[in-house]
Design a protein around this motif. Sequence first.
Motif, PDB file in Angstrom:
ATOM      1  N   GLN A   1       1.696 140.527 107.088  1.00  0.00           N
ATOM      2  CA  GLN A   1       2.444 139.299 107.303  1.00  0.00           C
ATOM      3  C   GLN A   1       2.935 139.206 108.742  1.00  0.00           C
ATOM      4  O   GLN A   1       3.265 140.212 109.362  1.00  0.00           O
ATOM      5  CB  GLN A   1       3.637 139.235 106.340  1.00  0.00           C
ATOM      6  CG  GLN A   1       3.247 139.232 104.865  1.00  0.00           C
ATOM      7  CD  GLN A   1       2.331 138.064 104.510  1.00  0.00           C
ATOM      8  OE1 GLN A   1       2.587 136.926 104.885  1.00  0.00           O
ATOM      9  NE2 GLN A   1       1.247 138.368 103.801  1.00  0.00           N
ATOM     10  N   TRP A   2       2.982 137.980 109.270  1.00  0.00           N
ATOM     11  CA  TRP A   2       3.365 137.761 110.654  1.00  0.00           C
ATOM     12  C   TRP A   2       4.844 138.026 110.888  1.00  0.00           C
ATOM     13  O   TRP A   2       5.261 138.275 112.007  1.00  0.00           O
ATOM     14  CB  TRP A   2       3.003 136.338 111.050  1.00  0.00           C
ATOM     15  CG  TRP A   2       3.412 135.956 112.442  1.00  0.00           C
ATOM     16  CD1 TRP A   2       4.326 135.012 112.795  1.00  0.00           C
ATOM     17  CD2 TRP A   2       2.927 136.508 113.665  1.00  0.00           C
ATOM     18  NE1 TRP A   2       4.451 134.928 114.158  1.00  0.00           N
ATOM     19  CE2 TRP A   2       3.588 135.841 114.732  1.00  0.00           C
ATOM     20  CE3 TRP A   2       2.006 137.509 113.989  1.00  0.00           C
ATOM     21  CZ2 TRP A   2       3.360 136.144 116.066  1.00  0.00           C
ATOM     22  CZ3 TRP A   2       1.778 137.815 115.321  1.00  0.00           C
ATOM     23  CH2 TRP A   2       2.447 137.138 116.333  1.00  0.00           C
ATOM     24  N   GLU A   3       5.672 137.963 109.820  1.00  0.00           N
ATOM     25  CA  GLU A   3       7.102 138.201 109.974  1.00  0.00           C
ATOM     26  C   GLU A   3       7.343 139.598 110.526  1.00  0.00           C
ATOM     27  O   GLU A   3       6.680 140.564 110.141  1.00  0.00           O
ATOM     28  CB  GLU A   3       7.836 138.038 108.647  1.00  0.00           C
ATOM     29  CG  GLU A   3       7.912 136.611 108.123  1.00  0.00           C
ATOM     30  CD  GLU A   3       6.602 136.145 107.509  1.00  0.00           C
ATOM     31  OE1 GLU A   3       5.727 137.020 107.282  1.00  0.00           O
ATOM     32  OE2 GLU A   3       6.437 134.934 107.279  1.00  0.00           O
ATOM     33  N   ILE A   4       8.315 139.710 111.415  1.00  0.00           N
ATOM     34  CA  ILE A   4       8.576 140.980 112.084  1.00  0.00           C
ATOM     35  C   ILE A   4       8.977 142.070 111.105  1.00  0.00           C
ATOM     36  O   ILE A   4       8.719 143.254 111.337  1.00  0.00           O
ATOM     37  CB  ILE A   4       9.658 140.794 113.175  1.00  0.00           C
ATOM     38  CG1 ILE A   4       9.683 142.009 114.109  1.00  0.00           C
ATOM     39  CG2 ILE A   4      11.011 140.522 112.560  1.00  0.00           C
ATOM     40  CD1 ILE A   4      10.566 141.821 115.319  1.00  0.00           C
ATOM     41  N   SER A   5       9.591 141.695 109.982  1.00  0.00           N
ATOM     42  CA  SER A   5      10.007 142.688 108.987  1.00  0.00           C
ATOM     43  C   SER A   5       8.819 143.372 108.334  1.00  0.00           C
ATOM     44  O   SER A   5       8.940 144.471 107.788  1.00  0.00           O
ATOM     45  CB  SER A   5      10.870 142.025 107.907  1.00  0.00           C
ATOM     46  OG  SER A   5      10.167 140.965 107.280  1.00  0.00           O
ATOM     47  N   SER A   6       7.642 142.753 108.389  1.00  0.00           N
ATOM     48  CA  SER A   6       6.416 143.370 107.874  1.00  0.00           C
ATOM     49  C   SER A   6       5.551 143.895 109.007  1.00  0.00           C
ATOM     50  O   SER A   6       4.998 144.995 108.929  1.00  0.00           O
ATOM     51  CB  SER A   6       5.620 142.346 107.049  1.00  0.00           C
ATOM     52  OG  SER A   6       4.372 142.875 106.644  1.00  0.00           O
ATOM     53  N   LEU A   7       5.441 143.129 110.082  1.00  0.00           N
ATOM     54  CA  LEU A   7       4.572 143.483 111.204  1.00  0.00           C
ATOM     55  C   LEU A   7       4.990 144.790 111.866  1.00  0.00           C
ATOM     56  O   LEU A   7       4.153 145.646 112.166  1.00  0.00           O
ATOM     57  CB  LEU A   7       4.588 142.345 112.230  1.00  0.00           C
ATOM     58  CG  LEU A   7       3.758 142.537 113.496  1.00  0.00           C
ATOM     59  CD1 LEU A   7       2.277 142.633 113.162  1.00  0.00           C
ATOM     60  CD2 LEU A   7       4.009 141.387 114.468  1.00  0.00           C
ATOM     61  N   LEU A   8       6.289 144.964 112.077  1.00  0.00           N
ATOM     62  CA  LEU A   8       6.765 146.130 112.821  1.00  0.00           C
ATOM     63  C   LEU A   8       6.596 147.443 112.050  1.00  0.00           C
ATOM     64  O   LEU A   8       6.022 148.399 112.590  1.00  0.00           O
ATOM     65  CB  LEU A   8       8.218 145.912 113.225  1.00  0.00           C
ATOM     66  CG  LEU A   8       8.765 146.816 114.331  1.00  0.00           C
ATOM     67  CD1 LEU A   8       7.911 146.720 115.577  1.00  0.00           C
ATOM     68  CD2 LEU A   8      10.209 146.445 114.657  1.00  0.00           C
ATOM     69  N   PRO A   9       7.048 147.539 110.785  1.00  0.00           N
ATOM     70  CA  PRO A   9       6.881 148.825 110.081  1.00  0.00           C
ATOM     71  C   PRO A   9       5.416 149.203 109.855  1.00  0.00           C
ATOM     72  O   PRO A   9       5.037 150.355 110.087  1.00  0.00           O
ATOM     73  CB  PRO A   9       7.602 148.585 108.739  1.00  0.00           C
ATOM     74  CG  PRO A   9       8.522 147.436 108.981  1.00  0.00           C
ATOM     75  CD  PRO A   9       7.829 146.575 109.991  1.00  0.00           C
ATOM     76  N   VAL A  10       4.610 148.245 109.408  1.00  0.00           N
ATOM     77  CA  VAL A  10       3.203 148.553 109.139  1.00  0.00           C
ATOM     78  C   VAL A  10       2.453 148.832 110.447  1.00  0.00           C
ATOM     79  O   VAL A  10       1.665 149.774 110.536  1.00  0.00           O
ATOM     80  CB  VAL A  10       2.532 147.404 108.361  1.00  0.00           C
ATOM     81  CG1 VAL A  10       1.046 147.697 108.153  1.00  0.00           C
ATOM     82  CG2 VAL A  10       3.216 147.190 107.014  1.00  0.00           C
ATOM     83  N   GLY A  11       2.720 148.019 111.463  1.00  0.00           N
ATOM     84  CA  GLY A  11       2.072 148.229 112.752  1.00  0.00           C
ATOM     85  C   GLY A  11       2.405 149.581 113.359  1.00  0.00           C
ATOM     86  O   GLY A  11       1.541 150.245 113.944  1.00  0.00           O
ATOM     87  N   SER A  12       3.659 150.005 113.215  1.00  0.00           N
ATOM     88  CA  SER A  12       4.048 151.304 113.774  1.00  0.00           C
ATOM     89  C   SER A  12       3.324 152.447 113.077  1.00  0.00           C
ATOM     90  O   SER A  12       2.950 153.434 113.728  1.00  0.00           O
ATOM     91  CB  SER A  12       5.568 151.485 113.649  1.00  0.00           C
ATOM     92  OG  SER A  12       5.965 151.577 112.291  1.00  0.00           O
ATOM     93  N   MET A  13       3.113 152.323 111.772  1.00  0.00           N
ATOM     94  CA  MET A  13       2.365 153.367 111.054  1.00  0.00           C
ATOM     95  C   MET A  13       0.913 153.427 111.524  1.00  0.00           C
ATOM     96  O   MET A  13       0.339 154.514 111.670  1.00  0.00           O
ATOM     97  CB  MET A  13       2.430 153.111 109.549  1.00  0.00           C
ATOM     98  CG  MET A  13       3.762 153.424 108.915  1.00  0.00           C
ATOM     99  SD  MET A  13       3.697 153.382 107.112  1.00  0.00           S
ATOM    100  CE  MET A  13       3.417 151.637 106.842  1.00  0.00           C
TER     101      MET A  13
END
Length: 264
Positions: A122-134
């Motif tokens: 999801q484009w929302e930062i609450s989804s983008l940031l945790p998943v992207g960091s992993m």
Amino acid sequence: MLNLWFQDELYLRIGQASIAGVFALLVVFLVHWQSIRLEKEIVVAVLRSLIQITLVGSVLIYVLTAQSWLGVLILAAMILSAAFTAARRTKEIPGSMRATFFAILLGSGSVIGVMTFLGVIQWEISSLLPVGSMIISGGMNSCALALDRFKGEIDSHVGHIEAGLCLGASSREVVKPYVRKSFQASLIPRINSMRSLGIVWIPGIMSGMLLAGSDPIYAALYQFVVMAMLFVASSLSSLISILLVRKYIFSDAEQLILRPEGDY
């Protein structure tokens, strides 16, 4: 037991962190006893992880409510930091920083971009940031493992490599077996994680979704999605880093530049 000693949530978490830190120090003493010479690196890693995650936790509540473009900037900074971390372990390799940066950018970055465009992330930062960091972390670890193994293979086979070059083989051909071995070694943790998924361990995202009340099937499917993205990002990042470094360890005259320590 700690629940009986600490009623305040903050003191409880501090107590839990202290116990975990004590166990980490026990490993330091064990390493020192065996003369493995990793004491400083372990202590620094433990202290940095505690400080960094505490700082991140203190600002995360504000970051997760920010605009999505801020998440892109944060992920870009993570890619740069991940490249630096991966290159530190193999700083003897010429161009390792450049290789790890482009490897993680192209490997992990492309997965994040494509999956976000398709709506998997999801484009929302609450989804983008945790998943992207992993995903970035997975690429970083695979790069570090691949380059560390690649350097070990080169150091152990200098004679074979130079003999092949003298007989007219190209630099690409003489290191081909070591590229393959390094790539295979870097993916062992990721492949084992996928094989044991749900049997040996239940990863954090699935656990968090279950604790939040999500349907177990939905949580399981999304966890598979994340694991698949991690595998792709790790594979691409690892392979790209080795292929880039492969040309950096030879001069324009096809002479081996990377030498074992003390062999100059």
